[in-house]
Design a protein around this motif. Structure first.
Motif, short mmCIF file in Angstrom:
data_model
loop_
_atom_site.label_atom_id
_atom_site.label_comp_id
_atom_site.label_asym_id
_atom_site.label_seq_id
_atom_site.Cartn_x
_atom_site.Cartn_y
_atom_site.Cartn_z
N UNK A 64 49.52 27.37 18.52
CA UNK A 64 48.74 26.50 19.26
C UNK A 64 48.74 26.70 20.84
N UNK A 106 48.91 4.63 30.30
CA UNK A 106 47.75 5.40 29.84
C UNK A 106 47.46 6.78 30.70
N UNK A 109 49.71 9.29 29.42
CA UNK A 109 49.22 9.95 28.41
C UNK A 109 48.15 10.99 28.69
N UNK A 112 49.36 14.15 30.14
CA UNK A 112 49.86 14.94 28.70
C UNK A 112 48.96 15.72 28.21
N UNK A 128 42.73 18.41 20.12
CA UNK A 128 43.69 17.33 20.30
C UNK A 128 44.09 17.03 21.67
N UNK A 132 43.36 13.20 23.21
CA UNK A 132 44.31 12.55 24.01
C UNK A 132 43.95 11.89 25.45
N UNK A 135 40.57 9.72 25.16
CA UNK A 135 41.03 8.35 24.53
C UNK A 135 41.76 7.46 25.52
N UNK A 136 42.55 8.23 26.32
CA UNK A 136 43.32 7.44 27.59
C UNK A 136 42.27 7.17 28.80
N UNK B 140 50.66 19.94 16.59
CA UNK B 140 49.63 19.32 16.57
C UNK B 140 49.73 17.76 15.77
N UNK B 143 51.34 15.93 18.62
CA UNK B 143 50.59 15.43 19.72
C UNK B 143 49.45 14.41 18.92
N UNK B 144 49.30 14.56 17.80
CA UNK B 144 48.34 13.58 17.19
C UNK B 144 49.03 12.22 17.47
N UNK B 146 50.95 11.02 19.86
CA UNK B 146 50.58 10.58 21.08
C UNK B 146 49.23 10.10 21.28
N UNK B 147 48.31 10.83 20.61
CA UNK B 147 46.86 10.41 20.71
C UNK B 147 46.54 9.00 20.05
N UNK B 149 48.94 6.65 20.12
CA UNK B 149 49.43 5.94 20.90
C UNK B 149 48.42 5.37 22.05
N UNK B 150 47.87 6.56 22.48
CA UNK B 150 46.88 6.38 23.69
C UNK B 150 45.99 5.23 22.94
N UNK B 153 47.64 1.45 22.63
CA UNK B 153 47.77 0.99 24.00
C UNK B 153 46.63 0.30 24.83
#
Lengths: 478, 171
Positions: A64, A106, A109, A112, A128, A132, A135-136, B140, B143-144, B146-147, B149-150, B153
């Protein structure tokens, strides 16, 4: 995964650990200052482990991700921009009544996600990382949730980003159907054969992919959301969207396109050249008549991404350093400009209209001077980082013989000068009536001032003595 | 084989169109369930029975039940019984039922030992999915998380009720 993989992943792991630490701190004790300190410590630790991770590169971490100098540069840029955003956010949310601590969580994140984007070399990691980040950002844009403008901007971003993610996914699916792998190298392999027997699936997938990327970079004609979101979002978040989010996406685009030879893929070249020209013309023209500083900067950012695209299309020897230098200069100038706006705003009232800044020079000369420097850099005036950046982009463009795009770039930059100078003239014209400026006091004022001081010094330093960074970037390949 | 795929795909597209155009949330949800079931059937036909099962359990099962619960809780009130009776008029459930019946017929046809799907080179079972997820794609998966979590929150922050007044959060 081997030992070297874990070492190379250190920046991401430290950043994730910082997310977890900030979350636990919020659960244990809500304290605005403490959360900021922990956030900054996490980001500083990420920077600190980067040399250690750098000893193992270039390295491919599973299928990845990848870590090389190129990725490391953008991670550093993103982490620094996040630090600046956190500090600006501290001043901005200092007097706000709601929960202020989740902002930093946030933000970490989102950083990241941006770092994953700049490291990814596989469509799964790309998607992904992008999700991330997005969404944040939905939550960050709507963060002052009692202010209607922010919530509206958040919903706009949510709907349009979700739509563009749909395009992106469909594009990836078509590419996968054609090539049978999700690795970025598959794209280059598929396009390297010259001739007319190009599989339709690949081209359709590529077109859909460019829609998704174009949305994230706010290229014309996928720019509809930009002005509204920039205007509605809290000023520190706008700074983040304009800098870290865009830098990550540019890094991804370069990684995706660098192995390609545009001579064998004229279709792709035409698409991107059209996007670049439309962004340069559209962004600069739309900015001319705006009355809101944030909207002007939003349209100017569209134009700037068009300039970056010219360098990417040039694909000459100077193209990678040109893109990296330009993004660094652009990030500094945008952080500084939105920083000044953030310093005049609070979570309740956003300092936005041009009139609001009339005569700023007579009240707060330093603020006005900083904003002037930032705008001059965005306009590309000598002695600022923006000038060197634009010079570098034009150099890369001439190496690639993109004469039409360079002429467009120069002409539209001339148009751009008008609206930057318009803001500067407003700053120095006499104030109509004395007004009360919401000035933060104590550590809050200090945090914002620190960001502005550092960005201004870096901006002028890079503009006057660019050799140090140029030498660093010269031999970087994605 | 191809005909089965196109029927299931047509059901999915039709059901999704109905989801978008229905004015009433409950009716839209009924169609959404049918749409997800159709996608599950497509997964099955493509040789991914495990993904098909997950699609049914996770999407059509868990997530949709949550949706329906939320919609029902938002409509609490004196008129709710009357309203629910109205939602369940035949005109409302006949559409999703027909589409679901088409899917059921297809499923029975496939399971009743019709010739094995020719277009599918391999069948991807749970073991292969697990090996891929925690082998090459382990990052992945991490990381998903963490996604999620975002999302968590963000949802917590934006949807928190404003009961504490302007002094909330003062540390």
């Amino acid at each position: 995964m081997h030992n070297a993989d874990f070492m190379a992943l250190l920046p991401l792991m430290v950043l994730s650990a910082a997310c977890a630490a900030v979350m636990l701190l919020i659960a244990a004790r809500r304290h605005h200052g403490l959360t900021l300190v922990l956030t900054l410590a996490g980001l500083a630790a990420t920077l600190a482990v980067m040399p250690e991770a750098g000893r193992w590169m270039p390295i491919r971490i599973t299928a990845l991700l990848t870590l090389d100098t190129f990725a490391l540069f953008f991670i550093a840029l993103i982490v620094l921009a996040t630090m600046a955003t956190a500090l600006l956010g501290y001043a901005y949310f200092d007097a706000w009544g709601g929960h202020r601590e989740e902002f930093y969580l946030l933000l970490l994140i989102a950083a990241l996600g941006a770092c994953v984007l700049s490291m990814s070399r596989h469509f799964a990691a790309f998607f992904i990382g992008l999700e991330i980040l997005s969404i944040a950002l939905y939550a960050l844009i709507a963060y002052p949730r009692r202010r209607a403008a922010s919530v509206e901007a958040g919903i706009k971003y949510l709907v349009l980003a979700a739509g563009s993610a749909g395009f992106l996914l469909f594009g990836m699916a078509l590419l996968y159907a054609d090539r049978g792998t999700l690795d970025f190298s598959a794209l280059a392999a598929g396009l390297s054969t010259p001739g007319q027997d190009r599989p339709l699936l690949l081209l359709a997938g590529l077109a859909l992919l460019m829609v998704g990327v174009g949305f994230k970079l706010a290229l014309v004609p996928f720019h509809m959301w930009t002005a509204d979101v920039y205007q509605g979002a809290p000023a520190p978040v706008t700074a983040f969207v304009a800098t870290a989010s865009k830098s990550a996406m540019v890094a991804l685009l370069v990684r995706l396109l660098a192995p390609l030879d545009f001579n064998t893929a004229p279709e792709l070249f035409d698409i991107l050249a059209a996007l670049a020209a439309a962004s340069m013309v559209g962004g600069n023209l739309l900015a001319l008549r705006q009355q809101s500083v944030k909207r002007i900067l939003a349209y100017s950012s569209i134009a700037h991404l068009g300039y970056v695209l010219v360098a990417i299309l040039a694909a000459g020897p100077a193209f990678v350093p040109a893109v990296m230098f330009y993004m660094a200069a652009y990030t500094l100038a945008q952080l500084g400009s939105f920083g000044v706006i953030a310093m005049h705003s609070t979570a309740e009232t956003e300092a936005d209209s041009l009139e609001r800044f009339r005569g700023l020079f007579h009240q707060r000369p330093w603020m006005a001077a900083v904003l002037t420097a930032m705008l001059l850099s965005l306009a590309g005036i000598p002695l600022t980082a923006g000038f060197i950046g634009k010079f570098y982009v034009i150099l890369a463009g001439t190496q690639g013989r993109l004469w039409w795009l360079i002429i467009t770039l120069v002409l539209t930059s001339g148009i751009g000068l008008f609206y930057y100078l318009r803001i500067i003239v407003t700053l120095f014209s006499p104030a109509q009536a004395p007004r009360t400026t919401p000035t933060a006091a104590g550590p809050a004022a200090f945090s914002g001032a620190a960001v502005l001081t550092v960005t201004t010094i870096l901006l002028v330093w890079l503009g006057a003595l660019p050799e140090s960074l140029v030498r660093l970037l010269q031999h970087v390949t994605p | 084989m191809n005909a089965l795929f196109y029927i299931a795909a047509a059901v999915a597209v039709l059901a999704t169109l109905m989801v978008v155009t229905r004015a009433h949330a409950v009716h839209a949800l009924l169609y959404l369930i049918v749409s997800l079931l159709a996608v599950a059937l497509i997964f099955y036909l493509l040789g991914a029975p495990f993904a098909a099962a997950l699609e049914v359990i996770v999407y059509a099962g868990a997530i949709m039940v949550l949706f329906v619960f939320v919609v029902m809780m938002l409509n609490l009130g004196a008129h709710s019984v009357q309203a629910q009776r109205q939602w369940l008029r035949p005109a409302m459930w006949i559409g999703p039922s027909i589409l679901a019946a088409v899917l059921l017929a297809e499923l029975i046809y496939v399971l009743a030992g019709s010739p094995a799907p020719a277009a599918v080179p391999v069948t991807v079972g749970p073991r292969a999915v697990g090996l891929a997820l925690f082998g090459p794609y382990v990052l992945a998966v991490e990381l998903a998380s963490i996604m999620l979590l975002a999302g968590l929150v963000g949802a917590y922050h934006l949807a928190r009720p404003e009961t504490c007044g302007p002094t909330e959060g003062a540390a």
